[in-house]
Scaffold this motif. Structure first.
Motif, short mmCIF file in Angstrom:
data_model
loop_
_atom_site.label_atom_id
_atom_site.label_comp_id
_atom_site.label_asym_id
_atom_site.label_seq_id
_atom_site.Cartn_x
_atom_site.Cartn_y
_atom_site.Cartn_z
N VAL A 14 147.44 79.55 16.92
CA VAL A 14 148.67 79.22 16.34
C VAL A 14 149.05 77.60 16.58
N VAL A 15 148.62 77.08 17.91
CA VAL A 15 148.74 75.70 17.95
C VAL A 15 147.98 74.98 16.97
N ALA A 16 146.68 75.46 16.66
CA ALA A 16 145.94 74.55 15.64
C ALA A 16 146.47 74.96 14.30
N ILE A 17 146.99 75.89 13.99
CA ILE A 17 147.57 76.23 12.53
C ILE A 17 148.93 75.56 12.41
N ALA A 18 149.81 75.26 13.22
CA ALA A 18 150.82 74.67 13.25
C ALA A 18 150.50 73.24 13.12
N THR A 19 149.65 72.74 13.86
CA THR A 19 149.46 71.23 13.88
C THR A 19 148.91 70.69 12.36
N SER A 20 147.89 71.71 11.98
CA SER A 20 147.49 71.58 10.36
C SER A 20 148.51 71.68 9.28
N LEU A 21 149.58 72.41 9.70
CA LEU A 21 150.84 72.80 8.68
C LEU A 21 151.44 71.21 8.81
N GLN A 22 151.53 70.85 10.01
CA GLN A 22 152.37 69.51 10.14
C GLN A 22 151.71 68.16 9.51
N GLU A 23 150.40 68.41 9.76
CA GLU A 23 149.45 66.99 9.46
C GLU A 23 149.22 67.07 7.90
N SER A 24 148.73 68.28 7.25
CA SER A 24 148.45 68.38 5.98
C SER A 24 148.81 69.52 5.06
N LYS A 25 149.63 70.28 5.70
CA LYS A 25 150.27 71.46 4.96
C LYS A 25 149.00 72.34 4.66
N LEU A 26 147.93 72.36 5.65
CA LEU A 26 146.70 73.21 5.49
C LEU A 26 145.96 72.88 4.42
N GLU A 27 145.82 71.41 4.02
CA GLU A 27 145.29 71.10 2.74
C GLU A 27 144.06 70.13 3.47
N ASN A 28 142.82 70.14 3.12
CA ASN A 28 141.76 69.59 3.34
C ASN A 28 141.65 68.22 2.50
N LEU A 29 142.38 67.09 3.36
CA LEU A 29 142.86 66.00 2.43
C LEU A 29 141.81 64.99 2.64
N PRO A 44 156.21 63.06 17.27
CA PRO A 44 155.76 64.22 18.16
C PRO A 44 156.51 65.55 18.10
N ASP A 45 157.88 65.83 17.73
CA ASP A 45 158.45 66.93 17.81
C ASP A 45 158.28 67.49 16.29
N HIS A 46 157.66 67.08 15.45
CA HIS A 46 157.58 67.93 14.22
C HIS A 46 156.67 68.99 14.15
N TYR A 47 155.71 69.18 14.93
CA TYR A 47 155.02 70.35 15.31
C TYR A 47 155.75 71.69 15.51
N ALA A 48 156.84 71.47 16.16
CA ALA A 48 157.57 72.79 16.52
C ALA A 48 157.93 73.71 15.37
N GLN A 49 158.26 72.83 14.13
CA GLN A 49 159.01 73.57 13.12
C GLN A 49 157.76 74.46 12.32
N TRP A 50 156.56 74.46 12.63
CA TRP A 50 155.69 75.45 12.00
C TRP A 50 155.39 76.56 13.02
N GLU A 51 155.79 76.63 13.99
CA GLU A 51 155.19 77.65 15.03
C GLU A 51 155.48 79.18 14.43
N GLN A 52 156.72 79.47 13.86
CA GLN A 52 156.71 80.80 13.37
C GLN A 52 155.83 81.25 12.23
N GLN A 53 155.61 80.19 11.26
CA GLN A 53 154.75 80.44 10.31
C GLN A 53 153.30 80.56 10.59
N ALA A 54 152.92 79.64 11.59
CA ALA A 54 151.64 79.65 12.14
C ALA A 54 151.36 81.08 13.00
N ALA A 55 152.45 81.42 13.69
CA ALA A 55 152.36 82.65 14.46
C ALA A 55 151.98 83.86 13.26
N ASP A 56 152.59 83.80 12.34
CA ASP A 56 152.89 84.80 11.24
C ASP A 56 151.52 84.87 10.59
N LEU A 57 150.72 83.82 10.38
CA LEU A 57 149.43 83.73 9.74
C LEU A 57 148.28 84.08 10.97
#
Length: 194
Positions: A92-107, A174-187
Motif C-alpha cells: 500500500v505504501v509503495a503503490i500510494a507513493t507511485s501514484l503520487q510520483e508517476s500515477k503508476l506510469e513507468n516514466l 511530503p503530505d501529498h502521498y496521503a491522498q492515494w492511500e485508499q486507492q492503493a489499499a483498494d488495488l
C-alpha cells in the motif's frame, strides 16, 4: 409449532438466504467439500482492510481511472513486495507513493518537464544513487529499491503512510502521498492474491 420457535427457524433461514445472496459468488469459487453436520469456513480472498489502512486515511482522497499499463505497474509493485518478503501494508505504501510520483506510469526522461533526472514508477534519480536509468525504469528493481529504503525506516509500520513514504522519497511535497492511500489499499485488496 410455537411462535418463538417458528420465528427462530424463519430468522435462521433468512440469514442463510442473505448469506447465500451476498457470499454466493465467493462460495461458488471456493474449493470446499462440505461435510454433513459441520460448518465450513471459506477463506476470504482479499487482505484484511485493517492491515492495509491501520491508521485510517489521512485527509481528502484522490482517485484516478487506471489503464492496463497502470494496473500492470500496480501488480508489479505487489509482486516485488512479496519477493522482498514484505506484507500488504508495504505494498500500500509503495503503490500510494507511485501514484503520487508517476500515477503508476513507468516514466522515462521527460526532457524540460523532468524533475532533475527523476524516472520510473517512483521518480527515482540516478544522480541520487537509486541506480542506473535502466534499473530504475524496471518496475521490479525500482520497487525493491523503494522497499529497501522503507525497511530502513524504524517503525514505518506504525507511521502514517505519508510519513513513511516521505522518509524514503524526501519529496518537496511530503503530505501529498496521503491522498492515494485508499486507492492503493483498494488495488492491494484486489490484486494481492491474484
Amino acid at each position: 409449532m410455537n411462535t418463538i420457535f417458528r420465528k427462530s427457524v424463519l430468522g435462521v433461514a433468512g440469514l442463510a438466504f442473505a448469506g447465500g445472496v451476498f457470499a454466493g459468488p465467493v462460495a461458488a469459487h471456493a474449493d470446499v467439500t462440505p461435510v454433513r453436520g459441520t460448518a465450513v469456513a471459506v477463506q476470504a480472498d482479499k487482505p484484511d482492510t485493517s492491515k492495509l489502512i491501520p491508521h485510517g486515511v489521512q485527509g481528502a482522497q484522490s482517485r484516478i481511472d487506471l489503464d492496463d499499463e497502470q494496473v500492470a505497474s500496480a501488480k508489479a509493485i505487489i509482486a516485488a513486495t512479496k519477493k522482498a518478503g514484505m506484507d500488504e501494508r508495504a505494498a500500500v505504501v509503495a503503490i500510494a507513493t507511485s501514484l503520487q510520483e508517476s500515477k503508476l506510469e513507468n516514466l522515462g526522461h521527460l526532457g524540460d518537464r523532468n524533475d532533475h533526472d527523476s524516472q520510473g514508477l517512483f521518480q527515482q534519480r540516478p544522480s541520487s544513487g537509486w541506480g542506473t536509468v535502466e534499473q530504475i525504469t524496471d518496475p521490479e528493481y525500482s520497487t525493491l529499491a523503494f522497499l529497501k529504503g522503507l525497511k530502513q525506516v524504524d517503525g514505518w509500520q506504525d507511521m502514517p503512510l505519508t510519513e513513511a513514504a516521505q522518509t524514503v522519497q524526501v519529496s518537496a511535497y511530503p503530505d501529498h502521498y496521503a491522498q492515494w492511500e485508499q486507492q492503493a489499499a483498494d488495488l492491494v485488496a484486489q490484486y494481492w492474491n491474484s
